[in-house]
Motif scaffolding. Structure first.
Motif, mmCIF file in Angstrom:
data_model
loop_
_atom_site.group_PDB
_atom_site.id
_atom_site.type_symbol
_atom_site.label_atom_id
_atom_site.label_comp_id
_atom_site.label_asym_id
_atom_site.label_seq_id
_atom_site.Cartn_x
_atom_site.Cartn_y
_atom_site.Cartn_z
ATOM 1 N N GLY A 28 0.912 -1.067 -0.024
ATOM 2 C CA GLY A 28 0.036 -0.158 -0.002
ATOM 3 C C GLY A 28 0.843 1.102 0.122
ATOM 4 O O GLY A 28 1.638 1.409 0.672
ATOM 5 N N THR A 29 0.212 2.286 -0.953
ATOM 6 C CA THR A 29 1.151 3.392 -1.149
ATOM 7 C C THR A 29 0.321 4.714 -0.763
ATOM 8 O O THR A 29 0.763 5.821 -0.837
ATOM 9 N N GLY A 30 -0.741 4.478 0.064
ATOM 10 C CA GLY A 30 -1.373 5.394 0.399
ATOM 11 C C GLY A 30 -1.053 6.163 1.812
ATOM 12 O O GLY A 30 0.109 5.766 2.447
ATOM 13 N N MET A 31 -1.814 6.988 2.523
ATOM 14 C CA MET A 31 -1.641 7.506 3.802
ATOM 15 C C MET A 31 -1.289 6.495 4.590
ATOM 16 O O MET A 31 -0.266 6.509 5.598
ATOM 17 N N VAL A 32 -1.761 5.335 4.943
ATOM 18 C CA VAL A 32 -1.644 4.260 5.902
ATOM 19 C C VAL A 32 -0.237 3.523 5.591
ATOM 20 O O VAL A 32 0.366 3.408 6.516
ATOM 21 N N ARG B 242 0.891 -2.006 -7.125
ATOM 22 C CA ARG B 242 0.284 -2.792 -8.343
ATOM 23 C C ARG B 242 1.718 -2.943 -9.293
ATOM 24 O O ARG B 242 1.978 -3.853 -9.873
ATOM 25 N N THR C 270 -3.988 -1.786 1.799
ATOM 26 C CA THR C 270 -4.531 -1.376 0.477
ATOM 27 C C THR C 270 -6.151 -1.156 0.509
ATOM 28 O O THR C 270 -6.907 -1.325 1.401
ATOM 29 N N LEU C 271 -6.775 -0.316 -0.452
ATOM 30 C CA LEU C 271 -7.971 -0.070 -0.620
ATOM 31 C C LEU C 271 -8.918 -1.436 -0.334
ATOM 32 O O LEU C 271 -8.904 -2.188 -0.846
ATOM 33 N N GLY C 272 -9.690 -1.239 0.796
ATOM 34 C CA GLY C 272 -10.389 -2.122 1.476
ATOM 35 C C GLY C 272 -11.097 -3.317 0.244
ATOM 36 O O GLY C 272 -10.764 -4.736 0.367
ATOM 37 N N SER D 55 -6.870 -2.884 6.636
ATOM 38 C CA SER D 55 -7.797 -2.358 5.626
ATOM 39 C C SER D 55 -9.329 -2.328 6.078
ATOM 40 O O SER D 55 -9.626 -3.059 7.017
ATOM 41 N N ASN D 56 -10.113 -1.257 5.733
ATOM 42 C CA ASN D 56 -11.412 -1.455 5.886
ATOM 43 C C ASN D 56 -12.304 -1.674 4.802
ATOM 44 O O ASN D 56 -11.863 -0.575 3.666
ATOM 45 N N VAL E 154 -8.166 3.323 13.985
ATOM 46 C CA VAL E 154 -7.931 4.720 14.380
ATOM 47 C C VAL E 154 -7.110 5.169 13.046
ATOM 48 O O VAL E 154 -6.788 4.469 11.979
ATOM 49 N N ASN E 155 -7.147 6.545 12.943
ATOM 50 C CA ASN E 155 -6.552 7.032 11.843
ATOM 51 C C ASN E 155 -4.957 6.936 11.927
ATOM 52 O O ASN E 155 -4.505 6.571 12.471
ATOM 53 N N ALA E 156 -4.579 7.179 10.547
ATOM 54 C CA ALA E 156 -3.147 6.580 10.012
ATOM 55 C C ALA E 156 -2.223 7.371 11.054
ATOM 56 O O ALA E 156 -1.182 6.811 11.520
HETATM 57 N N1 LIG Z 1 -6.475 6.686 6.118
HETATM 58 C C1 LIG Z 1 -6.562 6.321 7.212
HETATM 59 O O1 LIG Z 1 -6.369 6.840 8.225
HETATM 60 C C2 LIG Z 1 -6.931 4.986 7.650
HETATM 61 C C3 LIG Z 1 -7.283 4.390 9.083
HETATM 62 C C4 LIG Z 1 -7.541 3.187 9.182
HETATM 63 C C5 LIG Z 1 -7.812 2.044 8.033
HETATM 64 N N2 LIG Z 1 -7.612 2.434 6.928
HETATM 65 C C6 LIG Z 1 -7.724 1.719 5.991
HETATM 66 O O2 LIG Z 1 -6.439 1.484 5.174
HETATM 67 C C7 LIG Z 1 -6.319 1.063 3.899
HETATM 68 C C8 LIG Z 1 -5.489 1.984 3.131
HETATM 69 O O3 LIG Z 1 -5.935 3.231 3.214
HETATM 70 P P1 LIG Z 1 -5.039 4.337 2.451
HETATM 71 O O4 LIG Z 1 -6.150 5.665 2.719
HETATM 72 O O5 LIG Z 1 -3.759 4.581 2.836
HETATM 73 O O6 LIG Z 1 -5.030 4.219 0.928
HETATM 74 P P2 LIG Z 1 -6.100 3.747 -0.158
HETATM 75 O O7 LIG Z 1 -6.209 4.928 -1.160
HETATM 76 O O8 LIG Z 1 -7.520 3.337 0.433
HETATM 77 O O9 LIG Z 1 -5.608 2.546 -0.798
HETATM 78 C C9 LIG Z 1 -4.309 2.699 -1.442
HETATM 79 C C10 LIG Z 1 -3.584 1.273 -2.094
HETATM 80 O O10 LIG Z 1 -4.910 0.565 -2.548
HETATM 81 C C11 LIG Z 1 -4.142 -0.118 -3.863
HETATM 82 N N3 LIG Z 1 -5.109 -0.287 -4.843
HETATM 83 C C12 LIG Z 1 -6.231 0.630 -5.129
HETATM 84 N N4 LIG Z 1 -6.980 0.007 -5.886
HETATM 85 C C13 LIG Z 1 -6.534 -1.530 -6.122
HETATM 86 C C14 LIG Z 1 -6.695 -2.446 -7.179
HETATM 87 N N5 LIG Z 1 -7.718 -2.260 -7.761
HETATM 88 N N6 LIG Z 1 -6.067 -3.524 -6.970
HETATM 89 C C15 LIG Z 1 -5.075 -3.513 -5.996
HETATM 90 N N7 LIG Z 1 -4.741 -2.568 -5.335
HETATM 91 C C16 LIG Z 1 -5.163 -1.604 -5.182
HETATM 92 C C17 LIG Z 1 -3.279 1.051 -4.389
HETATM 93 O O11 LIG Z 1 -2.254 0.400 -4.999
HETATM 94 P P3 LIG Z 1 -1.066 1.318 -6.022
HETATM 95 O O12 LIG Z 1 -0.092 1.574 -5.028
HETATM 96 O O13 LIG Z 1 -0.626 0.153 -6.971
HETATM 97 O O14 LIG Z 1 -1.942 2.466 -6.620
HETATM 98 C C18 LIG Z 1 -2.641 1.549 -3.177
HETATM 99 O O15 LIG Z 1 -1.439 0.890 -2.556
HETATM 100 C C19 LIG Z 1 -7.903 1.288 3.595
HETATM 101 O O16 LIG Z 1 -8.436 0.030 3.551
HETATM 102 C C20 LIG Z 1 -8.583 2.023 4.730
HETATM 103 O O17 LIG Z 1 -9.956 1.791 4.699
HETATM 104 C C21 LIG Z 1 -7.126 3.861 6.576
#
Ligand SMILES: NC(=O)c1ccc[n+]([C@@H]2O[C@H](COP(=O)([O-])OP(=O)(O)OC[C@H]3O[C@@H](n4cnc5c(N)ncnc54)[C@H](OP(=O)(O)O)[C@@H]3O)[C@@H](O)[C@H]2O)c1
Length: 218
Positions: free
Chosen positions: A7-11, A31, A68-70, A94-95, A136-138
């Motif tokens: 995962g490359t997002g905020m988390v 990916r 990753t995106l739940g 993930s959620n 909890v938040n990241a």
């Molecule tokens: N944000 C928060 O504070 C927080 C808190 C608790 C839990 N969460 C959960 O943690 C997870 C990550 O959250 P986030 O906000 O950091 O990022 P996100 O935007 O939910 O997920 C980003 C990641 O998902 C991957 N992804 C997206 N579409 C995909 C697909 N079709 N197939 C495979 N991989 C895919 C992306 O891959 P690429 O790198 O290839 O683009 C990226 O690495 C989520 O499930 C979220 O609900 C978030």
């Protein structure tokens, strides 16, 4: 310890950076092997940081974090490869929130109401899945005091040894009140909690909060 962060997002970015700062070797997975966010993170995070695709990150890690995106987490783990997850502790952060019908979102489940944590455990029976940190938040994940004081974190999973490993890692992140709430089926509750978490965020206009359980002494 070698840790793979899917995962490359905020988390993914927040956890990966904190783990590197604690002295772990971390490979961030995406990916595509040349994902620009993962490459930029690896270049800036310092010694011990590297990047690759999901499979490279999972293969690298002794522990694998699924961030990753739940709704696509199972797909991402399939790309990571069963063979690269076999026997490993997989922390599912993930959620599975479905925003397709607007706010508030729905929590997606499997056909029998299974949580994402259960679906991951079912799809990868040889992985040792622990659901944790998703409540909890990241920013709070890596700095629990940011929530305003000591608060509670919940984990669940089928493997006692895996839960011990995750508890030790959570302590390194600064968590002191860590509660084992049962086998992986308890993820139904910790994932559904997100609906309430969103309501609290809206009520308090901040993501820097968490809950604390108070218990009557018996
Ligand atoms: N944000 C928060 O504070 C927080 C808190 C608790 C839990 N969460 C959960 O943690 C997870 C990550 O959250 P986030 O906000 O950091 O990022 P996100 O935007 O939910 O997920 C980003 C990641 O998902 C991957 N992804 C997206 N579409 C995909 C697909 N079709 N197939 C495979 N991989 C895919 C992306 O891959 P690429 O790198 O290839 O683009 C990226 O690495 C989520 O499930 C979220 O609900 C978030």
């Amino acid at each position: 310890m070698k840790i793979g962060v899917l995962g490359t997002g905020m988390v993914g970015g927040t956890l990966a950076s904190k783990l590197v700062s604690l002295g772990h070797e971390v490979r961030m997975g995406a990916r595509e092997p040349d994902n620009p966010k993962a490459k930029a993170w690896a270049e800036s995070a310092g010694h011990g940081a590297s990047a690759g695709d999901f499979a490279a990150a999972a293969k690298f890690g002794e522990i694998v974090l699924s961030c990753t995106l739940g709704e696509k987490s199972v797909e991402a783990l399939q790309a990571a490869g069963k063979e690269n997850l076999r026997g490993k502790v997989v922390i599912d952060v993930s959620n599975p929130l479905d925003f397709s019908r607007g706010m508030p979102p729905r929590v997606s489940t499997g056909p029998a109401g299974e949580s994402l944590g259960e679906q991951i455990q079912q799809a990868f029976p040889e992985a040792r899945v622990v659901k944790a940190l998703n409540t909890v938040n990241a920013a709070v994940m890596v700095d629990p005091r940011r929530a305003g004081g000591e608060s509670d974190l919940f984990l669940c999973g089928n493997d006692a040894g895996a839960k011990k490993t995750v508890t030790d890692l959570l302590k390194q992140l600064g968590w002191t009140r860590i509660h084992d709430v049962g086998d992986i089926r308890a993820a139904r509750g910790t994932e559904a909690y997100l609906l309430f978490w969103l309501a609290l965020r809206s009520a308090f206009q901040t993501a820097d909060f968490n809950v604390r359980i108070v218990l009557r002494e018996s």
